[in-house]
Motif scaffolding. Sequence first.
Motif, PDB file in Angstrom:
ATOM      1  N   VAL A  47      16.371 -26.421 -62.071  1.00 57.64           N
ATOM      2  CA  VAL A  47      16.943 -27.657 -61.529  1.00 57.64           C
ATOM      3  C   VAL A  47      16.700 -27.716 -60.023  1.00 57.64           C
ATOM      4  CG1 VAL A  47      19.115 -28.850 -61.015  1.00 57.64           C
ATOM      5  CG2 VAL A  47      18.656 -28.015 -63.327  1.00 57.64           C
ATOM      6  N   CYS A  48      16.899 -26.599 -59.378  1.00 62.07           N
ATOM      7  CA  CYS A  48      16.679 -26.549 -57.926  1.00 62.07           C
ATOM      8  C   CYS A  48      15.206 -26.802 -57.596  1.00 62.07           C
ATOM      9  CB  CYS A  48      17.130 -25.189 -57.398  1.00 62.07           C
ATOM     10  SG  CYS A  48      17.289 -25.104 -55.618  1.00 62.07           S
ATOM     11  N   LYS A  49      14.308 -26.125 -58.309  1.00 68.36           N
ATOM     12  CA  LYS A  49      12.868 -26.250 -58.051  1.00 68.36           C
ATOM     13  C   LYS A  49      12.342 -27.659 -58.285  1.00 68.36           C
ATOM     14  CE  LYS A  49      10.727 -21.882 -59.114  1.00 68.36           C
ATOM     15  NZ  LYS A  49       9.902 -21.137 -60.042  1.00 68.36           N
ATOM     16  N   SER A  53      12.895 -30.932 -55.444  1.00 72.70           N
ATOM     17  CA  SER A  53      11.559 -31.009 -54.851  1.00 72.70           C
ATOM     18  C   SER A  53      11.390 -30.018 -53.701  1.00 72.70           C
ATOM     19  CB  SER A  53      11.287 -32.446 -54.409  1.00 72.70           C
ATOM     20  OG  SER A  53       9.946 -32.610 -54.033  1.00 72.70           O
ATOM     21  N   THR A  54      10.938 -30.485 -52.556  1.00 68.98           N
ATOM     22  CA  THR A  54      10.660 -29.610 -51.410  1.00 68.98           C
ATOM     23  C   THR A  54      11.903 -28.875 -50.956  1.00 68.98           C
ATOM     24  OG1 THR A  54       8.889 -31.063 -50.687  1.00 68.98           O
ATOM     25  CG2 THR A  54       9.746 -29.536 -49.067  1.00 68.98           C
ATOM     26  N   THR A  55      13.035 -29.556 -50.916  1.00 67.86           N
ATOM     27  CA  THR A  55      14.285 -28.915 -50.506  1.00 67.86           C
ATOM     28  C   THR A  55      14.636 -27.775 -51.450  1.00 67.86           C
ATOM     29  OG1 THR A  55      15.081 -30.970 -49.547  1.00 67.86           O
ATOM     30  CG2 THR A  55      16.733 -29.300 -50.043  1.00 67.86           C
ATOM     31  N   GLY A  56      14.442 -27.975 -52.747  1.00 65.79           N
ATOM     32  CA  GLY A  56      14.706 -26.925 -53.718  1.00 65.79           C
ATOM     33  C   GLY A  56      13.829 -25.710 -53.497  1.00 65.79           C
ATOM     34  N   LEU A  57      12.559 -25.948 -53.235  1.00 59.10           N
ATOM     35  CA  LEU A  57      11.649 -24.826 -52.955  1.00 59.10           C
ATOM     36  C   LEU A  57      12.046 -24.100 -51.680  1.00 59.10           C
ATOM     37  CD1 LEU A  57       8.243 -26.496 -53.882  1.00 59.10           C
ATOM     38  CD2 LEU A  57       9.484 -24.751 -55.178  1.00 59.10           C
ATOM     39  N   GLU A  58      12.502 -24.852 -50.667  1.00 60.41           N
ATOM     40  CA  GLU A  58      12.951 -24.228 -49.419  1.00 60.41           C
ATOM     41  C   GLU A  58      14.174 -23.349 -49.657  1.00 60.41           C
ATOM     42  OE1 GLU A  58      13.516 -27.634 -46.921  1.00 60.41           O
ATOM     43  OE2 GLU A  58      11.398 -27.715 -46.358  1.00 60.41           O
ATOM     44  N   LEU A  59      15.125 -23.841 -50.453  1.00 65.12           N
ATOM     45  CA  LEU A  59      16.326 -23.064 -50.730  1.00 65.12           C
ATOM     46  C   LEU A  59      16.031 -21.802 -51.524  1.00 65.12           C
ATOM     47  CD1 LEU A  59      18.871 -25.894 -51.554  1.00 65.12           C
ATOM     48  CD2 LEU A  59      18.881 -24.396 -49.558  1.00 65.12           C
ATOM     49  N   LEU A  60      15.012 -21.841 -52.364  1.00 63.44           N
ATOM     50  CA  LEU A  60      14.632 -20.683 -53.166  1.00 63.44           C
ATOM     51  C   LEU A  60      13.641 -19.772 -52.450  1.00 63.44           C
ATOM     52  CD1 LEU A  60      14.223 -22.491 -56.587  1.00 63.44           C
ATOM     53  CD2 LEU A  60      16.063 -20.931 -55.930  1.00 63.44           C
ATOM     54  N   LEU A  69      10.725 -22.146 -44.647  1.00 63.86           N
ATOM     55  CA  LEU A  69      11.483 -22.718 -43.544  1.00 63.86           C
ATOM     56  C   LEU A  69      12.681 -21.861 -43.162  1.00 63.86           C
ATOM     57  CD1 LEU A  69      11.977 -25.007 -41.538  1.00 63.86           C
ATOM     58  CD2 LEU A  69      13.220 -26.208 -43.336  1.00 63.86           C
ATOM     59  N   LEU A  70      13.372 -21.292 -44.147  1.00 62.16           N
ATOM     60  CA  LEU A  70      14.534 -20.467 -43.832  1.00 62.16           C
ATOM     61  C   LEU A  70      14.143 -19.220 -43.049  1.00 62.16           C
ATOM     62  CD1 LEU A  70      16.528 -20.809 -47.154  1.00 62.16           C
ATOM     63  CD2 LEU A  70      17.054 -21.837 -44.960  1.00 62.16           C
TER      64      LEU A  70
END
Length: 100
Positions: A47-49, A53-60, A69-70
């Motif tokens: 769900v995150c991925k 979208s891009t935000t999900g990939l950044e969080l993971l 980014l993190l």
Amino acid sequence: RYAIGKLYKKGLFDTLYEPYWYVSYATPHCGSRRTNGGIVSAVATNVCKYGLSTTGLELLLEERVGNPLLIKMADPCKCYFQGLKLFKRRICYSLSLIHI
């Protein structure tokens, strides 16, 4: 934190504002990777991925180009970290069972 880095880079804190309070929740700044292998973990990761979208990939921490980014925001030499250092008070909240 991303916005702080961009504002710092533009010199906003030098001319207009004196940063005082920075308050955040831990998870977006520590990543959200789940590794326990259960069904809930797999669903949450997908769900995150795909849902975020891009935000999900950044969080993971799974971005496809360059450093995540993190990781960049944690680098003391980057604008994100430099801007954060200007704040007189910095607080990070978390839920001990879920976020840490």
